[in-house]
Every structure is written in structure tokens, then in C-alpha cells.
Design an enzyme around this catalytic site. Sequence first.
Site, mmCIF file in Angstrom:
data_model
loop_
_atom_site.group_PDB
_atom_site.id
_atom_site.type_symbol
_atom_site.label_atom_id
_atom_site.label_comp_id
_atom_site.label_asym_id
_atom_site.label_seq_id
_atom_site.Cartn_x
_atom_site.Cartn_y
_atom_site.Cartn_z
ATOM 1 N N ALA A 69 35.145 -51.076 -20.399
ATOM 2 C CA ALA A 69 33.983 -51.355 -21.289
ATOM 3 C C ALA A 69 34.152 -52.540 -22.097
ATOM 4 O O ALA A 69 35.148 -52.963 -22.273
ATOM 5 C CB ALA A 69 33.683 -49.923 -22.140
ATOM 6 N N GLY A 114 37.380 -48.485 -18.563
ATOM 7 C CA GLY A 114 35.976 -48.342 -17.746
ATOM 8 C C GLY A 114 36.397 -48.949 -16.398
ATOM 9 O O GLY A 114 35.648 -48.464 -15.391
ATOM 10 N N GLU A 117 37.841 -46.145 -14.330
ATOM 11 C CA GLU A 117 36.876 -45.289 -14.143
ATOM 12 C C GLU A 117 35.988 -45.660 -13.191
ATOM 13 O O GLU A 117 35.261 -44.659 -12.178
ATOM 14 C CB GLU A 117 36.167 -44.904 -15.548
ATOM 15 N N GLU A 137 42.507 -46.380 -23.537
ATOM 16 C CA GLU A 137 41.539 -46.292 -24.648
ATOM 17 C C GLU A 137 42.195 -45.612 -25.733
ATOM 18 O O GLU A 137 41.882 -45.982 -26.805
ATOM 19 C CB GLU A 137 40.648 -45.222 -24.101
#
Length: 263
Positions: A69, A114, A117, A137
Site C-alpha cells: 500500500a 499489499g 497480499e 505492516e
Amino acid sequence: MSDAATPTVVLERTGAVASIRIDRPRALNALDEATLRDLARALRDVRREGDVRCLLVTGSGPKAFCAGADIAAMAEMSPLDARAYSALGHEVFDRLAALDVPVVAAVNGAALGGGLELVLACDLVVASEHAKLGLPETSLGLIPGFGGTQRLALRIGVAPARELIYLGRVIDAAEALRIGLVDRVVAADALLPEATKLAGELAGRAPVALRAAKRLVGAAGRSDLASGLAREIDAFSATFASEDRTEGLRAFLEKRAPVWKGR
Ligand code: CO8
């Protein structure tokens, strides 16, 4: 940031294989909101094309598949903003995971947060020997927010997922292979050829059967065993209504290669 003139996701097509490349190399392909929306559009286009039989996902540049992210964007977010951003990521990754063709991730470098992910929403993973993977994270005071707490545990098991997430550990490709996080590791310059070859092989296999196999294997472990086995009986018998199974069995008996119709 992306705008209509500079999309951050490139969609290409070679025969029955579509490929999506996250193309924001200056930010190591980090997924800001615009990039997530470009990814959603590319997935919609893949679905609309109808005759795509495998999707390849990769990132631009030598360093990163996707660094996660967008950290700069998250620094400015309120909890409500973060909720919307997380929900958008979930929506896009759910759509990717639900595509009815196999998806191959070609991990060309860092796949962090992310970015990992995104990998976890794909079916098969080929990684460059230089790839680094992790969900760091918690090092940023966050938790994985694009599906990682669930999909990492489903992929490698709860105990190793705890270790990676709690410690924010970033691992190399060899360790990722050992724990089943990636399926193949190849030299950096062999990554795209190998991943493309794998995608071509998948695209050449019976589409009806692969669609059913993807749905059933994807649901394994998410419901009780009896329900999963019952769904397998339903899906197995349903393949007998397809032209592909008539062709597959006939081609075997006639000692020739099958020609799949995808229906
Ligand atoms: N977001 C935004 N920009 C990034 C990101 C990122 N995730 N990662 C790297 N960049 C930028 C850097 O800021 C830098 O920009 P600039 O050149 O303008 O300074 C550029 O990309 C190059 O990065 P580096 O100089 O750091 O390159 P290095 O080769 O030294 O390091 C690394 C590469 C190791 C990949 C390093 O960049 C790194 O650690 N990046 C962050 C990785 C990370 O922690 N990712 C997890 C983010 S959190 C997340 O993904 C949560 C997902 C769920 C969100 C839910 C919504 C609320």
C-alpha cells in the site's frame, strides 16, 4: 498517482494469455488508490474479453513486484479513510481471486505488504531468485489490510503466518519456496519466460475443468470437509455435461491431442 492519461496498470494479451503489469516503478509499484482502481479496470477488461484462459500478474522494473500500500498516502489517512482504502483493496483482490481462469504471479522483486497480499490472491507463484516477500505492516504500527491475515494463513498455515506477521519478517525466495509461499524460484532473467510458459501451459488445458478445480480447491479448508466433498461430487458430475469432457475422453481413446472449447 495515475490519471486517465498515465494509467499505472498495463494490460496486454498474447493468444489466450492476458497479462497485467503494475507500472508505477518510481514508487516501486505501490498501490495507491488510483492504481487499485486501474487494477480493477484491467480485471474488468479481462473478464469482458471472455476468451482469456490464463492471467499473468507482474510488476514493472527490476526492483519490485509491488512494495505494498502507498505509505505516503496512508500517512495522511483518518481511520475512516483507511477503512475505505482497505475495503477497496479487498474488493479488487477478491475479484482477482474469483476470476474463473488460473492466475500466475511472476514476482520480479520485492512483494511486501499489499504487494504480497496481491500475490496471495493469485493461484500459482513463480518468483525471481532476488524476490523478497513479507507482510511488514506491524513494523509500521499497522496490520495487513488487503487480505493478508487470512490468505497468508490459508496458504502456508496459521503458525508460520503468525511468525511472519507478528515479526514483520521479510524472507528471500528460497525460504518462500521452502514454506510453500511460492511454487517455483528461477533466475531473474528466466522469470518472465518461465511464468509465461506456465501460463501458456495452463491456457492450453481444459477450461471447464480448470474453472471447477479452481473453485473447489479455493474453497478447501473454508468449510467443513463433508460440504466440500459434496460440492466436488456436484462439480464432477457437472463436467460430464460439458463438450470439453466429451472431447477429452474421446481424444484420449483416439490417441490425439484434445481441442478444448471451454464449454
Ligand atoms: N509506498 C509508497 N512509496 C514507496 C513504497 C510504498 N509502499 N515503497 C517504496 N516507496 C518509494 C520510496 O519512498 C522511494 O521514493 P523516493 O525515491 O521518492 O524516495 C522509492 O519508492 C524507492 O524506494 P527506496 O528508496 O526505499 O528503495 P530501496 O531499494 O532502498 O528499498 C524496499 C526497497 C525494501 C522495498 C523499501 O522501499 C521498503 O521497505 N518499502 C516499504 C515496504 C513496506 O513496508 N510495505 C508495506 C506497506 S503497508 C501495506 O502494504 C499495508 C497493506 C494494507 C493497507 C490497508 C489500508 C488501510
